[in-house]
Design a protein around this motif. Structure first.
Motif, short mmCIF file in Angstrom:
data_model
loop_
_atom_site.label_atom_id
_atom_site.label_comp_id
_atom_site.label_asym_id
_atom_site.label_seq_id
_atom_site.Cartn_x
_atom_site.Cartn_y
_atom_site.Cartn_z
N ARG A 235 -51.65 -37.17 -23.85
CA ARG A 235 -50.98 -38.10 -22.91
C ARG A 235 -51.93 -38.52 -21.79
NH1 ARG A 235 -45.31 -34.76 -22.39
NH2 ARG A 235 -44.61 -35.14 -24.52
N ARG A 236 -52.67 -37.54 -21.24
CA ARG A 236 -53.61 -37.88 -20.16
C ARG A 236 -54.70 -38.82 -20.67
NH1 ARG A 236 -52.25 -35.07 -15.39
NH2 ARG A 236 -50.37 -36.30 -15.34
N GLU B 176 -53.38 -42.26 -21.02
CA GLU B 176 -53.28 -42.93 -19.71
C GLU B 176 -54.63 -43.49 -19.29
OE1 GLU B 176 -49.70 -40.54 -17.39
OE2 GLU B 176 -51.75 -39.86 -17.16
N PRO C 113 -46.11 -27.70 -16.15
CA PRO C 113 -47.56 -27.92 -16.10
C PRO C 113 -47.93 -29.41 -16.09
CG PRO C 113 -46.91 -27.31 -18.32
CD PRO C 113 -45.66 -27.22 -17.48
N ALA C 114 -49.22 -29.67 -15.93
CA ALA C 114 -49.73 -31.04 -15.84
C ALA C 114 -49.38 -31.85 -17.09
CB ALA C 114 -51.25 -31.00 -15.66
N ALA C 115 -49.02 -33.10 -16.86
CA ALA C 115 -48.76 -34.08 -17.93
C ALA C 115 -47.65 -33.66 -18.89
CB ALA C 115 -50.05 -34.41 -18.70
N ALA C 116 -46.73 -32.81 -18.42
CA ALA C 116 -45.58 -32.42 -19.24
C ALA C 116 -44.58 -33.57 -19.28
CB ALA C 116 -44.94 -31.17 -18.66
N GLY C 117 -44.70 -34.50 -18.32
CA GLY C 117 -43.75 -35.62 -18.23
C GLY C 117 -42.76 -35.42 -17.10
N LYS C 118 -43.08 -34.55 -16.14
CA LYS C 118 -42.19 -34.27 -15.01
C LYS C 118 -41.94 -35.51 -14.18
CE LYS C 118 -45.05 -31.49 -12.99
NZ LYS C 118 -46.20 -31.63 -13.91
N GLY C 119 -43.03 -36.18 -13.77
CA GLY C 119 -42.92 -37.32 -12.86
C GLY C 119 -42.12 -38.46 -13.48
N THR C 120 -42.44 -38.76 -14.75
CA THR C 120 -41.75 -39.85 -15.45
C THR C 120 -40.25 -39.57 -15.53
OG1 THR C 120 -43.76 -40.10 -16.74
CG2 THR C 120 -41.79 -41.18 -17.59
O1 CDP Z 1 -45.78 -35.56 -13.85
P1 CDP Z 1 -46.49 -35.00 -15.03
O2 CDP Z 1 -47.95 -34.75 -14.78
O3 CDP Z 1 -45.81 -33.80 -15.61
O4 CDP Z 1 -46.43 -36.06 -16.22
P2 CDP Z 1 -46.21 -37.64 -16.17
O5 CDP Z 1 -47.25 -38.26 -15.32
O6 CDP Z 1 -44.78 -37.95 -15.86
O7 CDP Z 1 -46.39 -38.01 -17.70
C1 CDP Z 1 -47.63 -38.00 -18.34
C2 CDP Z 1 -47.62 -39.04 -19.45
O8 CDP Z 1 -46.79 -38.60 -20.54
C3 CDP Z 1 -47.07 -40.40 -19.02
O9 CDP Z 1 -47.98 -41.39 -19.48
C4 CDP Z 1 -45.74 -40.52 -19.74
O10 CDP Z 1 -45.44 -41.83 -20.11
C5 CDP Z 1 -45.94 -39.65 -20.98
N1 CDP Z 1 -44.75 -39.01 -21.58
C6 CDP Z 1 -43.69 -38.51 -20.84
O11 CDP Z 1 -43.68 -38.64 -19.63
N2 CDP Z 1 -42.64 -37.87 -21.43
C7 CDP Z 1 -42.61 -37.72 -22.75
N3 CDP Z 1 -41.58 -37.08 -23.30
C8 CDP Z 1 -43.67 -38.21 -23.51
C9 CDP Z 1 -44.74 -38.85 -22.91
#
Ligand code: CDP
Ligand code: CDP
Length: 209
Positions: free
Chosen positions: A139-140, A143, A8-15
């Motif tokens: 997290r969102r 950001e 799901p959104a902001a789970a940290g997939k992209g990072t």
């Molecule tokens: O791609 P997705 O929407 O799943 O998430 P992201 O944009 O990679 O990450 C959302 C935010 O969570 C970023 O600011 C990361 O720095 C932070 N974050 C993370 O990616 N992983 C963690 N375990 C904790 C925080």
């Protein structure tokens, strides 16, 4: 080598996907950016992202060169993306590009919602990355705050301006001071100062009355 990352959104997939790609020397594709680009293209042409013909045409015309556009990262683009993403014709139009990308040497990390299930069902490694709703919202928000309050501030200002204009312009009971109202401008007053000023006005009126 293909690594499929969904969640799901902001789970940290992209990072995570970006770091894994750099670590293993693989290409990286953020498949959400494809849906975002389609959604934004429909919005820019004045169309409705939920309208299948408009969204399918935008998906077929998608130019991968535009995927780095910062405008794709905003919440408006995310909302439009999730609307076009519900249209089967859009998903079908984007499938070949994703599969071709995954097939390129030396391999790739792809992140999205359906990489392990639809785009690359044969990927040898599939991660489903998730986190609680509260953590993801935090997290969102972080950001947004890191980007500076200016974007949020401008939106609040514009929304307030629009609402005041609607309230002032309506024909029934519009927002206007009564002819005998006393103006109390609180721009430079805290709540205590405003209270004291109101008490002064009221006692003056009572003496006058
Ligand atoms: O791609 P997705 O929407 O799943 O998430 P992201 O944009 O990679 O990450 C959302 C935010 O969570 C970023 O600011 C990361 O720095 C932070 N974050 C993370 O990616 N992983 C963690 N375990 C904790 C925080
Ligand atoms: O970064 P975040 O997780 O918020 O969103 P994203 O990965 O950029 O994806 C935006 C939207 O595109 C998602 O909410 C999904 O509706 C859609 N999407 C999808 O349906 N399938 C994918 N493989 C990737 C994204």
């Amino acid at each position: 080598m293909i690594i499929a990352i969904d969640g799901p959104a902001a789970a940290g997939k992209g990072t995570l996907a970006k770091r894994l790609a750099a670590h293993f020397g693989l290409n990286y594709l953020d498949t959400g950016s494809l849906y975002r680009a389609v959604g934004v293209a429909v919005l820019r042409s004045g169309g409705d992202p939920a309208d299948p013909p408009a969204a399918e045409a935008a998906a077929r015309a998608l130019d991968p060169a535009g995927l780095a556009d910062p405008a794709l990262r905003g919440e408006e683009a995310g909302g439009a993306a999730s609307k076009v993403a519900a249209i089967p014709g859009v998903r079908a139009a984007l499938l070949d590009f994703q599969r071709a990308y995954a097939a390129r040497a030396p391999g790739a990390v792809l992140d999205g919602r359906d990489i392990g299930t639809v785009v690359c069902p044969d990927a040898p490694v599939k991660l489903f990355v998730t986190a609680s709703l509260e953590r993801r919202a935090e997290r969102r928000l972080k950001e947004l705050l890191d980007k500076g309050l200016s974007a949020i501030g401008e939106r609040v200002l514009q929304e307030m301006k629009d609402r005041d204009a609607r309230d002032s312009a309506r024909s029934v009971a519009p927002l206007v001071p009564a002819a005998d109202a006393v103006l109390l401008d609180t721009s430079e007053m805290d709540a205590d100062a405003a209270f004291a000023a109101a008490v002064r006005i009221i006692s003056q009126r009572r003496f006058a009355g």
